[in-house]
Design an enzyme around this catalytic site. Structure first.
Site, PDB file in Angstrom:
ATOM      1  N   ASN A 170      -9.207  15.145 -11.871  1.00  0.00           N
ATOM      2  CA  ASN A 170      -8.007  16.049 -11.619  1.00  0.00           C
ATOM      3  C   ASN A 170      -7.288  16.668 -13.040  1.00  0.00           C
ATOM      4  O   ASN A 170      -7.983  16.061 -14.132  1.00  0.00           O
ATOM      5  CB  ASN A 170      -6.877  15.353 -10.730  1.00  0.00           C
TER       6      ASN A 170
ATOM      7  N   LYS B  32       4.527   0.999  -0.646  1.00  0.00           N
ATOM      8  CA  LYS B  32       3.792   0.291  -1.611  1.00  0.00           C
ATOM      9  C   LYS B  32       4.947  -0.587  -2.322  1.00  0.00           C
ATOM     10  O   LYS B  32       4.681  -1.383  -3.217  1.00  0.00           O
ATOM     11  CB  LYS B  32       3.711   1.336  -2.767  1.00  0.00           C
TER      12      LYS B  32
ATOM     13  N   LYS C 278       6.607   6.345   0.058  1.00  0.00           N
ATOM     14  CA  LYS C 278       5.756   5.612  -0.918  1.00  0.00           C
ATOM     15  C   LYS C 278       6.534   4.422  -1.678  1.00  0.00           C
ATOM     16  O   LYS C 278       5.937   3.210  -1.535  1.00  0.00           O
ATOM     17  CB  LYS C 278       5.356   6.236  -2.257  1.00  0.00           C
TER      18      LYS C 278
HETATM   19  O1  PMT Z   1      -0.650  13.324 -17.207  1.00  0.00           O
HETATM   20  P1  PMT Z   1       0.179  14.566 -17.075  1.00  0.00           P
HETATM   21  O2  PMT Z   1      -0.501  15.776 -17.270  1.00  0.00           O
HETATM   22  O3  PMT Z   1       1.260  14.370 -18.080  1.00  0.00           O
HETATM   23  O4  PMT Z   1       0.732  14.703 -15.601  1.00  0.00           O
HETATM   24  C1  PMT Z   1       1.673  13.868 -15.081  1.00  0.00           C
HETATM   25  C2  PMT Z   1       1.308  13.610 -13.720  1.00  0.00           C
HETATM   26  C3  PMT Z   1       1.691  14.656 -12.921  1.00  0.00           C
HETATM   27  C4  PMT Z   1      -0.084  13.131 -13.468  1.00  0.00           C
HETATM   28  C5  PMT Z   1       2.547  12.394 -13.308  1.00  0.00           C
HETATM   29  O5  PMT Z   1       3.754  12.969 -13.490  1.00  0.00           O
HETATM   30  C6  PMT Z   1       2.162  11.907 -11.841  1.00  0.00           C
HETATM   31  O6  PMT Z   1       2.862  12.552 -10.750  1.00  0.00           O
HETATM   32  N1  PMT Z   1       1.285  10.867 -11.919  1.00  0.00           N
HETATM   33  C7  PMT Z   1       1.007  10.389 -10.450  1.00  0.00           C
HETATM   34  C8  PMT Z   1      -0.091  11.119  -9.942  1.00  0.00           C
HETATM   35  C9  PMT Z   1      -0.622  10.577  -8.419  1.00  0.00           C
HETATM   36  O7  PMT Z   1      -1.897  10.230  -8.412  1.00  0.00           O
HETATM   37  O8  PMT Z   1       0.354  10.638  -7.528  1.00  0.00           O
HETATM   38  P2  PMT Z   1       0.029  10.422  -5.949  1.00  0.00           P
HETATM   39  O9  PMT Z   1       1.060  10.735  -5.133  1.00  0.00           O
HETATM   40  O10 PMT Z   1      -1.378  10.740  -5.586  1.00  0.00           O
HETATM   41  O11 PMT Z   1      -0.226   8.770  -6.140  1.00  0.00           O
HETATM   42  C10 PMT Z   1       0.951   7.853  -5.744  1.00  0.00           C
HETATM   43  C11 PMT Z   1       1.095   6.717  -6.991  1.00  0.00           C
HETATM   44  O12 PMT Z   1       0.003   5.894  -6.443  1.00  0.00           O
HETATM   45  C12 PMT Z   1       0.963   6.944  -8.372  1.00  0.00           C
HETATM   46  O13 PMT Z   1       1.799   5.900  -9.043  1.00  0.00           O
HETATM   47  C13 PMT Z   1      -0.411   6.454  -8.471  1.00  0.00           C
HETATM   48  O14 PMT Z   1      -0.738   5.794 -10.008  1.00  0.00           O
HETATM   49  C14 PMT Z   1      -0.867   5.555  -7.611  1.00  0.00           C
HETATM   50  N2  PMT Z   1      -2.221   5.384  -7.146  1.00  0.00           N
HETATM   51  C15 PMT Z   1      -2.744   6.451  -6.376  1.00  0.00           C
HETATM   52  C16 PMT Z   1      -3.962   6.359  -5.883  1.00  0.00           C
HETATM   53  C17 PMT Z   1      -4.740   5.049  -6.199  1.00  0.00           C
HETATM   54  N3  PMT Z   1      -6.026   4.862  -5.669  1.00  0.00           N
HETATM   55  N4  PMT Z   1      -4.241   4.061  -6.603  1.00  0.00           N
HETATM   56  C18 PMT Z   1      -2.975   4.233  -7.035  1.00  0.00           C
HETATM   57  O15 PMT Z   1      -2.368   3.260  -7.623  1.00  0.00           O
END
Ligand code: PMT
Length: 399
Positions: free
Chosen positions: A203, A334, A330
């Site tokens: 991504n 979580k 979340k």
């Molecule tokens: O890196 P940059 O370019 O600065 O961009 C920053 C960002 C947009 C990546 C950052 O601010 C951000 O939003 N990070 C989380 C991205 C993400 O995966 O969001 P999500 O809503 O899909 O996941 C929710 C949470 O679960 C996150 O804390 C993620 O780390 C965690 N996760 C998700 C999937 C997985 N298999 N395991 C996880 O721990």
């Protein structure tokens, strides 16, 4: 506390006299150092009279042969106000051609910078680049404010009010080492899930948000373990970086390093799916359509929620709509203590951008929007709120 007040050569230098007076009134000791240009606007005697200390100007005066080193060691915070465009450039590029810039390079403590200049100069790409460099060092930037400027124009460029600068100096002193002796575990960047030896799913995460969080934690004295997917960023100074590629590798490194951590922040953009059986050979291109059967990756945040103990767990939510609702969902599902929700549908915030705009959703029910700012400033604010949240949650647990 002992404040080293650096005064640059802008018309706003007269307001620094008021800042010096205010700091003295609040019980701080103030040592002033001026650039030659600043002396064109305000006499050194003014600051000497206000602070009761000799104003430092000439690096080559006999009595100051090594005084810049002593001055750097004798003060708790270095506040530079006004910071003109030229002074910001010299600080950003590490020039040491006068007393103020020489002391800056010898100073290892917290730095507060209050810019003041014409609005066009403030918006110029060169100034913005210098600002990002200073932010990247963990310096706190105060202002500039909007309003009528000495040049007759209106817009951003006014020196922040002395009260605001004094408050920022005191805030910097308070938060400075409040993570001393603690370990903070942070994940950042994307993961790459292989499709064959050549291709992968990933991504647009650049790692900037997570690296800014690591810098902010290190600046507050924490031992930071940064578990990072593949990014193009230099390792933040004083931070232990562990590089990973896949979600599975990230999950394993997280739990291998969890034990000493008191705070865990999951800013990594972890892939949700992967190819469970990756072919050994590159898949040859054929005219036929190709479909992929993907399996879910380990949900690291959910597993952390089950194993966090009394650690503070901060998750992120990257959403294109229903920001707060999704973040609240979340947080509950979580078992997080805070979720940092950011909108990732546009170009100015979220993935890859230098700025972000987030909503902090807390276990206490509080929801706190943080206005758009550099990811460095957002990271600093997140830690300000994490430290407050931890006090509230611990107090609630003791009741
Ligand atoms: O890196 P940059 O370019 O600065 O961009 C920053 C960002 C947009 C990546 C950052 O601010 C951000 O939003 N990070 C989380 C991205 C993400 O995966 O969001 P999500 O809503 O899909 O996941 C929710 C949470 O679960 C996150 O804390 C993620 O780390 C965690 N996760 C998700 C999937 C997985 N298999 N395991 C996880 O721990």
């Amino acid at each position: 506390m002992r404040v080293l007040l650096g005064v640059g050569g802008g018309i706003a230098a007269y307001k620094s006299a008021e800042l010096a007076r205010l700091l003295m009134e609040r019980g701080h000791e103030v040592q002033t150092v001026m650039t030659a240009a600043a002396e064109e606007f305000v006499r050194p005697l003014t600051f000497a009279a206000l602070t009761g200390r000799k104003t430092l100007t000439d690096l080559f005066a006999i009595e100051s042969a090594i005084e810049h080193i002593a001055v750097a060691q004798q003060n708790d915070v270095f506040a530079i106000a006004p910071a003109t465009a030229d002074l910001m450039a010299r600080l950003a590029h590490g020039l040491a051609d006068d007393f103020l810039t020489t002391v800056y390079l010898a100073f290892a403590g917290p730095v507060v910078v209050a810019p003041a200049m014409n609005v066009n100069m403030w918006q110029h790409a060169a100034t913005r680049a210098n600002l990002d460099t200073l932010l990247g060092r963990g310096h706190r930037i105060v202002g500039p404010g909007e309003g009528y400027l000495a040049c007759g124009m209106t817009g951003a460029g006014r020196l922040a009010d002395p009260e605001e600068i004094a408050d920022a100096i005191e805030q910097e002193l308070r938060t400075r080492r409040d993570l001393e002796g603690e370990t903070v575990l942070i994940t950042a960047g994307p993961t790459q899930e292989p499709l064959d030896p050549v291709r992968f799913i990933s991504n647009r995460s650049s790692g900037k948000m997570g690296y800014a969080l690591a810098e902010a934690a290190a600046a507050r004295g924490a031992h930071v373990i940064l578990i990072s997917g593949p990014v193009h960023l230099p390792p933040p100074r004083g931070v232990e970086v562990i590089s990973v590629r896949t979600a599975r590798e990230m999950r394993d490194r997280v739990f291998e390093n969890l034990e000493p951590a008191s705070i865990v922040i999951k800013s990594a953009a972890v892939a949700d799916f992967h190819l469970s059986a990756v072919p050994d050979q590159k898949v040859k291109k054929t005219a036929a359509r190709m479909s992929l059967e993907l399996d879910p990756t380990p949900d690291i945040l959910a597993e952390l929620g089950r194993k966090k103990g009394d650690r503070l767990l901060i998750g992120f939510a990257a959403e294109t709509q229903n920001l707060q609702q999704e973040a609240r969902r979340k947080l509950e599902s979580k078992n997080c203590d805070m979720v940092v929700a950011n909108f990732v549908g546009g170009a100015e915030t979220g993935f890859e951008s230098d700025q972000n705009e987030v909503v902090l959703v807390m276990r206490t029910g509080e929801v706190l929007p943080l206005p758009r700012a550099s990811k460095h400033e957002i990271a600093r604010r997140i830690f300000d709120e994490v430290m407050k949240l931890r006090l509230v949650l611990h107090a609630a647990n003791e009741r």
